[in-house]
Design an enzyme around this catalytic site. Structure first.
Site, mmCIF file in Angstrom:
data_model
loop_
_atom_site.group_PDB
_atom_site.id
_atom_site.type_symbol
_atom_site.label_atom_id
_atom_site.label_comp_id
_atom_site.label_asym_id
_atom_site.label_seq_id
_atom_site.Cartn_x
_atom_site.Cartn_y
_atom_site.Cartn_z
ATOM 1 N N HIS A 178 0.825 -1.201 0.000
ATOM 2 C CA HIS A 178 0.000 0.000 0.000
ATOM 3 C C HIS A 178 0.865 1.259 0.000
ATOM 4 C CE1 HIS A 178 0.979 -0.881 4.198
ATOM 5 N NE2 HIS A 178 0.794 0.402 4.466
ATOM 6 N N ASP A 186 0.321 8.715 9.336
ATOM 7 C CA ASP A 186 1.280 8.662 8.227
ATOM 8 C C ASP A 186 2.130 9.931 8.227
ATOM 9 O OD1 ASP A 186 0.325 6.241 7.470
ATOM 10 O OD2 ASP A 186 -0.770 6.925 5.719
ATOM 11 N N GLU A 271 -4.155 -3.252 5.903
ATOM 12 C CA GLU A 271 -5.284 -3.924 6.535
ATOM 13 C C GLU A 271 -6.246 -4.498 5.497
ATOM 14 O OE1 GLU A 271 -5.324 -0.922 10.406
ATOM 15 O OE2 GLU A 271 -6.518 -0.465 8.626
ATOM 16 N N LYS A 380 -3.799 -8.331 9.009
ATOM 17 C CA LYS A 380 -4.312 -7.319 9.937
ATOM 18 C C LYS A 380 -5.718 -6.879 9.544
ATOM 19 C CE LYS A 380 -1.514 -4.000 11.117
ATOM 20 N NZ LYS A 380 -0.773 -2.707 11.138
ATOM 21 N N HIS A 385 -14.220 1.200 15.263
ATOM 22 C CA HIS A 385 -15.018 1.181 16.490
ATOM 23 C C HIS A 385 -16.110 2.236 16.522
ATOM 24 C CE1 HIS A 385 -12.835 4.783 17.932
ATOM 25 N NE2 HIS A 385 -11.813 4.238 17.292
ATOM 26 N N THR A 427 -6.460 -4.343 15.636
ATOM 27 C CA THR A 427 -5.992 -3.065 16.170
ATOM 28 C C THR A 427 -6.931 -2.523 17.249
ATOM 29 O OG1 THR A 427 -7.178 -1.813 14.479
ATOM 30 C CG2 THR A 427 -4.943 -2.490 13.957
ATOM 31 N N GLU A 465 -2.561 -4.907 18.433
ATOM 32 C CA GLU A 465 -1.723 -3.721 18.562
ATOM 33 C C GLU A 465 -2.588 -2.518 18.904
ATOM 34 O OE1 GLU A 465 -1.199 -2.373 13.939
ATOM 35 O OE2 GLU A 465 -0.207 -4.250 14.549
ATOM 36 N N ASN A 466 -1.946 -1.466 19.353
ATOM 37 C CA ASN A 466 -2.663 -0.217 19.590
ATOM 38 C C ASN A 466 -2.825 0.533 18.281
ATOM 39 O OD1 ASN A 466 0.265 -0.093 20.004
ATOM 40 N ND2 ASN A 466 -0.016 2.098 20.333
ATOM 41 N N ALA A 467 -3.906 1.294 18.167
ATOM 42 C CA ALA A 467 -4.191 2.016 16.928
ATOM 43 C C ALA A 467 -3.499 3.375 16.880
ATOM 44 C CB ALA A 467 -5.697 2.201 16.762
ATOM 45 N N LEU A 468 -3.319 3.998 18.039
ATOM 46 C CA LEU A 468 -2.724 5.335 18.117
ATOM 47 C C LEU A 468 -1.596 5.318 19.143
ATOM 48 C CD1 LEU A 468 -6.025 7.453 18.213
ATOM 49 C CD2 LEU A 468 -4.541 7.050 16.229
ATOM 50 N N ARG A 505 4.490 3.335 18.355
ATOM 51 C CA ARG A 505 5.616 2.894 17.590
ATOM 52 C C ARG A 505 6.874 3.461 18.184
ATOM 53 N NH1 ARG A 505 5.405 2.541 12.162
ATOM 54 N NH2 ARG A 505 3.200 3.116 12.026
#
Length: 598
Positions: A178, A186, A271, A380, A385, A427, A465-468, A505
């Site tokens: 991607h 990003d 994803e 993934k 949500h 996520t 994993e965490n999204a943010l 990250r």
């Protein structure tokens, strides 16, 4: 699909475990390592030949502060009629959840250069000293094959992999097909290979398209998966050739078992979803997003499907609103809207099934590419949500997850992954409902519980994993809760446990003293207060040479998994928390005090 029946007993410090593999049986986790067989999904399916294996756990002594192990001689395989019972020297290791850290998006630059090797080495050693198990990295298609078709340059990634290996860490590699840029978080722009984008200039329908005709160049549309538009190759062949080249050029790292899993990018942000919510196209949280199926290839596909179903007059939706609409403002998602009609249900089934088929076909190619390698595949799924606590689940539907209160949109994905023995990576594990704006009708906690339960019900490995980016104790505690929803079991393997957690990250902010102290505590708690363990077998993460994917599962069988079921119970809070608000306050006071006296 393959399931595993584990029965365990312990005597004299020796432990063995029986694994029974059989056809289409699922097993739910129960106390003391015993699992209960569930009814087969379909009695007409020919079961795989039953095998019984007995595996001996190796005794491992972990020397504190060092990544070394002492291995006892490997025991002989026992006969099936004389099973023996597994236990570790330290039963608490069965609760151990490995922690990986995502590397910066731009660790390899757009010019295919490993940036700041010295600085990265310093950071990796800090992670290693903190007990982190490994790191995750995007291996960008737009960088490696940028110069032309099949002109691969892996040099920068080889340098990176070598550095990770030297620092004593394991590696998760993402086949990133991607574009980087246009989504939340990003920080850099890495497009698809230039020669692919140029094809799109003469045929823009190779990209996802919304109803207004806006093209999204993040990822090639599913509509061209099997169209030979790329110098004679189809999109799936592009991905397959890339993965085969990766294996050929990274063979030494695969043989050394540096890589523990390969996550196959299946859509935007890697994803398995449609690019329904994209900031670069004006989307803002908590808009419902837009369907992305109006390129000519998917339009033809839908028309053919509708005609085959006896409804040639049906067209793609024209009443589903725009990116930032609310559900009730659209005719499609409002109460008693189009999504509940026969036409709406047909469209949503087609739209979500295209996604399932897309993921299945690419993972099948990945399986062929890495056949025999001691590594696992992973995929993934996004944590959509917002609007979860509505009847329409609008944001999930536009993303391709046909999930409603009376229909499970995630278990079919888990069932599809089961044929490839792939890890289901999900996520938003750090999120709590009240942290979101009320109008978003967020159900992050219930969504995580539903999705992880679906994966475990289908008897596959589940990771998250965490999204943010988050640095606070509350987020870490939520991650810990979801990693072991029923807490630690001090005698046997826990009822439920994630295969691994990847933290988003690595950054200078994470490594700031106050933040990193909390993070190190989080790693320790994720490891169930055990020292770093270098041998995944000690905490039941088995990685065996990859075998050929099982036979394709029909859509009919996949759709059986849409029947909603009761999720596994979740504790209200983790039993291994890293502290709370008071701890943060005390830490800040001490931090200021130290600064004043330095």
């Amino acid at each position: 699909m393959e399931s595993v029946l584990c029965s365990a007993s312990a005597q004299g410090g020796t432990v063995r475990r029986i694994f029974r593999r059989h056809g289409r049986y699922n097993f739910g986790f129960r106390d003391r390592g015993v699992q209960r067989a569930r009814k087969p999904h379909n009695n007409n399916i020919v079961g795989l030949k039953q095998h019984i294996y007995t595996l001996d756990y190796r005794r491992v002594e972990v020397i504190k502060s060092h990544r070394t192990v002492a291995l006892a001689p490997k025991a002989a395989i026992a006969e099936p009629e004389a099973p023996t019972a597994p236990i570790h020297n330290n039963p608490m290791l069965a609760n151990y959840v490995p922690v990986f850290v995502m590397l910066p998006l731009e660790v390899v630059t757009i010019d295919n250069v490993l940036e700041d090797r010295y600085g990265l080495e310093k950071q990796l050693k800090e992670l290693q000293a903190a007990g982190v198990d490994g790191v995750m990295v995007d291996v960008w298609w737009g960088i490696v094959e940028s110069k032309g078709p099949k002109q691969y340059d892996w040099s920068a990634y080889r340098s990176l992999f070598q550095l990770v290996q030297e620092c004593g860490l394991k590696l998760q590699a993402i086949m990133s097909f991607h574009q980087c840029g246009g989504n939340v978080g990003d920080s850099v722009f890495i497009p698809l290979p230039k020669w692919v984008v140029e094809i799109g200039e003469s045929d823009p329908d190779i990209f996802y398209t919304n109803q207004s005709g806006n093209r999204n160049k993040e990822y090639l549309t599913i509509g061209v998966d099997n169209k030979p538009l790329f110098h004679g190759r189809t999109a799936i062949q592009l991905y397959s050739d890339y993965m085969k080249s990766f294996r050929e050029n990274m063979e030494d790292f695969l043989e050394s078992e540096l890589l523990v899993d390969i996550e196959v990018g299946l859509g935007p942000a890697g994803e398995l979803r449609y690019p329904s919510y994209t900031q670069s196209q004006g989307w803002v949280f908590s808009g419902i997003g837009e369907f992305q199926c109006y390129d000519k290839y998917l339009e033809v596909d839908f028309k053919e499907a509708a005609t085959l179903a006896g409804n040639p007059e049906w067209e793609l939706p024209d009443n589903a609103g725009e990116y930032n609409d609310k559900p009730e403002s659209t005719e499609f998602f409002r109460s008693n809207g189009t999504y509940l009609t026969e036409k709406g249900k047909f469209f949503l089934t087609w739209y979500s099934n295209k996604l399932l088929i897309h993921g299945d076909e690419i993972l099948d190619e990945a399986n062929k590419a890495f056949l025999g390698c001691k590594v696992k595949l992973a995929a993934k799924v996004a944590g959509i949500h917002w609007w979860y606590k509505t009847e329409n689940h609008a944001a999930e539907l536009t993303s391709g997850y046909y999930n409603l209160n009376d229909r499970d949109g995630y278990r079919p994905i888990a069932r599809m992954l089961s044929r490839h023995d792939a890890i289901f990576n999900f996520t938003c594990l750090e999120m709590r409902n009240f942290e979101q704006i009320s109008e978003a009708r967020s159900g992050a906690q219930e969504l995580v519980q539903q999705v992880l339960s679906g994966g475990w019900t289908e008897n596959i490995e589940v990771a998250g994993e965490n999204a943010l980016p988050r640095y606070d104790r509350a987020a870490y505690n939520q991650l810990l809760l979801n990693a072991r929803p029923n807490g630690i079991n001090r005698r046997d393997p826990p009822k439920l446990r994630l295969y691994g957690v990847t933290y988003l990250r690595l950054s200078e902010k994470l490594l700031q003293r106050a933040n990193f102290d909390i993070f190190k505590n989080f790693v320790r708690k994720m490891h169930a207060d055990q020292d770093y363990c270098p041998d995944p077998k000690m905490y039941n993460n088995y990685i065996v040479p990859m075998k050929r994917s099982k036979p394709r599962i029909s859509l009919e069988i996949l759709m059986e998994a849409t029947r909603p079921g009761k999720p596994f119970p979740w504790d209200k809070k983790t039993d291994t928390n890293v502290g709370g608000i008071l701890d943060d306050l005390i830490a800040n006071i001490f931090s200021v005090f130290k600064l004043d006296h330095n």
